[in-house]
Design a protein around this motif. Structure first.
Motif, short mmCIF file in Angstrom:
data_model
loop_
_atom_site.label_atom_id
_atom_site.label_comp_id
_atom_site.label_asym_id
_atom_site.label_seq_id
_atom_site.Cartn_x
_atom_site.Cartn_y
_atom_site.Cartn_z
N HIS A 22 -24.69 7.56 13.76
CA HIS A 22 -24.79 6.42 12.83
C HIS A 22 -26.18 5.81 12.93
O HIS A 22 -26.35 4.70 13.48
CB HIS A 22 -23.72 5.37 13.15
CG HIS A 22 -22.32 5.86 13.03
ND1 HIS A 22 -21.70 6.59 14.03
CD2 HIS A 22 -21.41 5.76 12.03
CE1 HIS A 22 -20.48 6.89 13.65
NE2 HIS A 22 -20.27 6.42 12.44
N GLN A 28 -12.24 -1.23 17.45
CA GLN A 28 -12.98 -1.21 18.71
C GLN A 28 -14.45 -1.40 18.38
O GLN A 28 -14.98 -0.70 17.51
CB GLN A 28 -12.78 0.12 19.44
CG GLN A 28 -11.38 0.34 19.97
CD GLN A 28 -11.22 1.71 20.57
OE1 GLN A 28 -11.14 2.71 19.87
NE2 GLN A 28 -11.19 1.79 21.89
N TRP A 29 -15.10 -2.34 19.03
CA TRP A 29 -16.51 -2.59 18.76
C TRP A 29 -17.33 -2.47 20.04
O TRP A 29 -16.87 -2.77 21.14
CB TRP A 29 -16.71 -3.96 18.10
CG TRP A 29 -16.15 -5.13 18.85
CD1 TRP A 29 -14.90 -5.68 18.72
CD2 TRP A 29 -16.82 -5.91 19.86
NE1 TRP A 29 -14.74 -6.73 19.58
CE2 TRP A 29 -15.90 -6.90 20.29
CE3 TRP A 29 -18.08 -5.86 20.43
CZ2 TRP A 29 -16.23 -7.84 21.27
CZ3 TRP A 29 -18.41 -6.79 21.41
CH2 TRP A 29 -17.49 -7.76 21.82
N THR A 58 -12.45 11.92 18.04
CA THR A 58 -12.97 12.78 16.98
C THR A 58 -13.56 14.10 17.46
O THR A 58 -13.46 15.09 16.75
CB THR A 58 -14.02 12.03 16.14
OG1 THR A 58 -14.95 11.39 17.02
CG2 THR A 58 -13.36 10.99 15.27
N GLU A 82 -14.86 10.15 22.09
CA GLU A 82 -13.80 9.59 21.28
C GLU A 82 -12.78 10.68 20.97
O GLU A 82 -12.90 11.81 21.39
CB GLU A 82 -14.38 9.04 19.97
CG GLU A 82 -15.56 8.12 20.18
CD GLU A 82 -16.36 7.96 18.92
OE1 GLU A 82 -15.84 8.25 17.83
OE2 GLU A 82 -17.53 7.55 19.02
N LYS A 108 -15.42 1.01 15.37
CA LYS A 108 -14.45 2.05 15.04
C LYS A 108 -13.22 1.41 14.42
O LYS A 108 -12.61 0.52 15.02
CB LYS A 108 -14.05 2.82 16.31
CG LYS A 108 -15.17 3.64 16.92
CD LYS A 108 -14.83 4.12 18.32
CE LYS A 108 -13.54 4.90 18.36
NZ LYS A 108 -13.21 5.34 19.74
N GLN A 109 -12.88 1.84 13.22
CA GLN A 109 -11.70 1.33 12.54
C GLN A 109 -10.66 2.44 12.43
O GLN A 109 -10.97 3.55 12.02
CB GLN A 109 -12.04 0.84 11.13
CG GLN A 109 -13.05 -0.29 11.09
CD GLN A 109 -13.13 -0.94 9.71
OE1 GLN A 109 -12.12 -1.28 9.11
NE2 GLN A 109 -14.35 -1.12 9.21
N ALA A 110 -9.45 2.12 12.80
CA ALA A 110 -8.35 3.07 12.66
C ALA A 110 -7.15 2.32 12.10
O ALA A 110 -6.84 1.21 12.54
CB ALA A 110 -8.00 3.70 14.00
N ARG A 132 -21.54 -0.10 17.26
CA ARG A 132 -20.60 0.86 16.69
C ARG A 132 -19.28 0.14 16.50
O ARG A 132 -18.80 -0.55 17.42
CB ARG A 132 -20.42 2.06 17.64
CG ARG A 132 -19.36 3.07 17.18
CD ARG A 132 -19.90 3.98 16.11
NE ARG A 132 -18.83 4.71 15.43
CZ ARG A 132 -18.27 5.81 15.90
NH1 ARG A 132 -18.66 6.31 17.05
NH2 ARG A 132 -17.33 6.42 15.20
#
Length: 405
Positions: A33, A59-60, A397, A395, A132-134, A130
């Protein structure tokens, strides 16, 4: 079914994570990113807003390139009429060497704001982040328990389930959950849950907290006695987590053994004996309350493995062609590592302005790191576990990266 009752909750308050160095974090973010940074001029404040979708688990992560920063993180829901949720206090946080990070869940969309105060400092700051959205997931365990009981009660019947049927299933489901949470459940009665522990990348603590929350809500709705409607203590949560963490290891025994055998990982002459000793660990008449004592050896062997590590072992075994390709290329010898580094550096330079090729390269770099424990010989099973557990922070991913190859 149960996730729509708490509009906002902080799961993990802002902390400095001593295990995540800022340099490695920034290196990863720059690859994946490259626009996730902002500069704060000397004697100025600056902020970055990030749009958050509704029904998200967030999560940030924040890191400063070199210098100490003063940071505040807040979330403003779209339907809050200006009310903010402060996620980290605006105090001085030394994050020049480590990341500061937090975690929360929200049902509402909104704006996550990272604000850095640089008013009293004479040097510019560069902050990388960063988010992260889920999408908020259902409880895998609750869903599995419900489906198991529903199939038993109504699965063989073609008629549409009535409201009374569903009420009966829910009652039986919560009776099952009670037995699970108080430790009276026998392992033989949990056989149908094994697949969930192996296939759903279960985070044990999250699942346990959800089960306790759902039971509390159900008891309140059923107007249970106050004694039955008390929020679980941290000690109770930890105890159930210990039971189910060991059960997760127990569920993965065959997967771990298959992986070790498929890649011939353990090189010493005692490999067969080591594997046999694990396979023979089985006492399904054991209750969850007894599992800590009965399966102490299992806990000792695998205690360093998280659910992500276990999922990686499963994925590696399923994607054996990727492991074999890496092993055949001899990229983990001294010469191979040098070749890989040279190739990585050359391609990074070539692909700077080629987004698609750069994404493929980043995926390859991630896979290279994840495959290493499965291509190297280990003296014992414990050595193999250590090599997996020592993988750099990753992660969920990257597992998907491996599956796509």
């Amino acid at each position: 079914m149960m996730n729509c009752l708490i509009p906002f909750q902080v799961l993990n308050p802002a902390i400095i994570n001593q295990e995540h160095t800022s340099s490695k974090f920034i290196e990863q973010v720059k690859r994946s990113h490259p626009d996730n940074y902002f500069k704060i001029m000397a004697n100025k404040n600056s902020f970055r807003d990030i749009k958050i979708q509704e029904r998200q688990h967030i999560q940030w992560f924040i890191a400063s390139e070199r210098l100490e920063i003063t940071v505040q993180v807040k979330f403003t829901p779209d339907d809050s009429h200006g009310k903010m949720e402060v996620l980290s206090l605006a105090n001085k946080v030394s994050v020049e060497r480590h990341t500061i990070e937090g975690e929360f869940e929200t049902l509402s969309s909104g704006i996550l704001t990272i604000e850095v105060n640089n008013e009293k400092r004479l040097a510019d700051r560069v902050v990388w982040f960063r988010v992260k959205q889920a999408s908020l997931s259902k409880s895998h365990l609750f869903e599995g328990i419900f489906n198991m009981i529903y199939s038993s009660a109504c699965g063989g019947n073609d008629r549409i389930a009535t409201e009374r049927d569903l009420a009966t299933v829910l009652e039986r489901a919560f009776h099952f959950i009670d037995s699970l949470l108080n430790g009276r459940m026998k392992l033989k009665d949990m056989v149908d849950l094994k697949a969930i522990f192996c296939n759903k990348n279960i985070n044990v603590r999250d699942e346990v907290k959800k089960l306790f929350s759902y039971r509390l809500i159900a008891n309140a709705n059923n107007q249970q006695e106050p004694a039955n409607n008390i929020e679980a203590t941290e000690q109770e949560i930890k105890q159930v987590c210990e039971w189910l963490q060991i059960y997760q290891y127990y569920s993965y025994i065959n997967i771990i053994v298959t992986c070790v055998q498929r890649f011939n990982i353990i090189s010493n002459e005692n490999a067969d004996e080591t594997i046999s000793s694990i396979i023979q660990i089985s006492d399904e008449n054991c209750s969850l309350r007894e599992i800590t004592e009965r399966y102490r050896n299992l806990k000792q062997r695998f205690r360093k493995l998280t659910n992500q590590h276990l999922q990686l072992i499963k994925t590696a075994s399923e994607c054996s062609n990727v492991i074999q390709m890496m092993e055949k290329a001899e990229l983990y010898t001294t010469h191979g590592r040098r070749r890989f580094q040279e190739l990585r550096d050359n391609l990074t330079t070539q692909f700077q302005l080629q987004e698609r090729n750069n994404m493929i390269l980043n995926s390859w770099i991630i896979i290279y790191g994840l495959c290493e424990p499965f291509t190297m010989k280990a003296r014992t099973l414990e050595d193999f576990v250590d090599s997996v557990a020592k993988l750099p922070y990753f992660e969920d991913t990257p597992v998907t990266h491996m599956q796509s190859k």
